[in-house]
Design a protein around this motif. Structure first.
Motif, PDB file in Angstrom:
ATOM      1  N   CYS A  20       0.845  -1.200   0.000  1.00 18.54           N
ATOM      2  CA  CYS A  20       0.000   0.000   0.000  1.00 18.54           C
ATOM      3  C   CYS A  20       0.875   1.243   0.000  1.00 18.54           C
ATOM      4  O   CYS A  20       1.755   1.388   0.844  1.00 18.54           O
ATOM      5  N   CYS A  22      -0.735   4.338  -0.243  1.00 19.09           N
ATOM      6  CA  CYS A  22      -1.630   5.477   0.021  1.00 19.09           C
ATOM      7  C   CYS A  22      -1.971   5.671   1.500  1.00 19.09           C
ATOM      8  O   CYS A  22      -2.518   6.702   1.868  1.00 19.09           O
ATOM      9  N   PHE A  24      -4.365   4.276   3.153  1.00 20.69           N
ATOM     10  CA  PHE A  24      -5.779   4.082   3.463  1.00 20.69           C
ATOM     11  C   PHE A  24      -6.140   2.618   3.697  1.00 20.69           C
ATOM     12  O   PHE A  24      -7.223   2.321   4.203  1.00 20.69           O
ATOM     13  N   CYS A  31      -2.019  -3.549   0.203  1.00 23.17           N
ATOM     14  CA  CYS A  31      -3.155  -2.859  -0.413  1.00 23.17           C
ATOM     15  C   CYS A  31      -4.432  -3.674  -0.225  1.00 23.17           C
ATOM     16  O   CYS A  31      -4.419  -4.895  -0.397  1.00 23.17           O
ATOM     17  N   HIS A  35      -7.440   2.590  -2.002  1.00 23.22           N
ATOM     18  CA  HIS A  35      -6.954   3.754  -2.760  1.00 23.22           C
ATOM     19  C   HIS A  35      -7.968   4.201  -3.805  1.00 23.22           C
ATOM     20  O   HIS A  35      -8.043   5.372  -4.138  1.00 23.22           O
ATOM     21  N   HIS A  38     -10.378   6.772  -2.620  1.00 23.12           N
ATOM     22  CA  HIS A  38      -9.755   8.063  -2.317  1.00 23.12           C
ATOM     23  C   HIS A  38      -9.012   8.656  -3.519  1.00 23.12           C
ATOM     24  O   HIS A  38      -8.313   9.655  -3.366  1.00 23.12           O
ATOM     25  N   ASN A  39      -9.176   8.037  -4.688  1.00 21.01           N
ATOM     26  CA  ASN A  39      -8.459   8.487  -5.889  1.00 21.01           C
ATOM     27  C   ASN A  39      -6.970   8.665  -5.609  1.00 21.01           C
ATOM     28  O   ASN A  39      -6.351   9.636  -6.056  1.00 21.01           O
ATOM     29  N   ALA A  40      -6.434   7.740  -4.838  1.00 24.34           N
ATOM     30  CA  ALA A  40      -5.023   7.823  -4.455  1.00 24.34           C
ATOM     31  C   ALA A  40      -4.164   6.955  -5.371  1.00 24.34           C
ATOM     32  O   ALA A  40      -4.679   6.158  -6.162  1.00 24.34           O
ATOM     33  N   THR A  41      -2.860   7.126  -5.251  1.00 20.26           N
ATOM     34  CA  THR A  41      -1.919   6.349  -6.041  1.00 20.26           C
ATOM     35  C   THR A  41      -2.095   4.863  -5.758  1.00 20.26           C
ATOM     36  O   THR A  41      -2.200   4.484  -4.597  1.00 20.26           O
ATOM     37  N   LYS A  60       5.383   5.221   4.552  1.00 25.39           N
ATOM     38  CA  LYS A  60       5.290   5.571   3.123  1.00 25.39           C
ATOM     39  C   LYS A  60       6.287   6.640   2.701  1.00 25.39           C
ATOM     40  O   LYS A  60       6.150   7.241   1.641  1.00 25.39           O
TER      41      LYS A  60
END
Ligand code: FES
Length: 75
Positions: A20, A22, A24, A31, A35, A38-41, A60
């Motif tokens: 992961c 991000c 989240f 992961c 993500h 949250h529109n995250a990487t 991170k």
């Protein structure tokens, strides 16, 4: 902060892992698809050549993803 510390995990040779990136995921350090909400990487896919225990980054901020490089000590 404890959530930023590294995660010691046992990895199996040839198995695909998704670290992961991000923060989240509820399944750190891996992961869980959060993500997307949250529109995250997206995650970083990786595997290892031999069975081994490693420390994966939790903060991170590592310069050697997905592995811990001690960067959490500077937070
Ligand atoms: S949940 Fe964090 S990268 Fe997928």
């Amino acid at each position: 902060m404890s959530e930023y510390k590294s995660h010691k995990v046992k990895l199996e040779a040839g198995k695909k892992y998704a670290w992961c990136t991000c923060r989240f995921s509820a399944d750190q350090p891996f992961c869980d698809g959060s993500h997307r909400k949250h529109n995250a990487t997206p995650s970083l896919a990786f595997e290892v050549d031999t069975d081994k225990e490693v420390s994966l980054c939790g903060c991170k901020q590592t310069k050697n993803p997905p592995y811990c490089d001690g960067s959490h000590n500077d937070l």
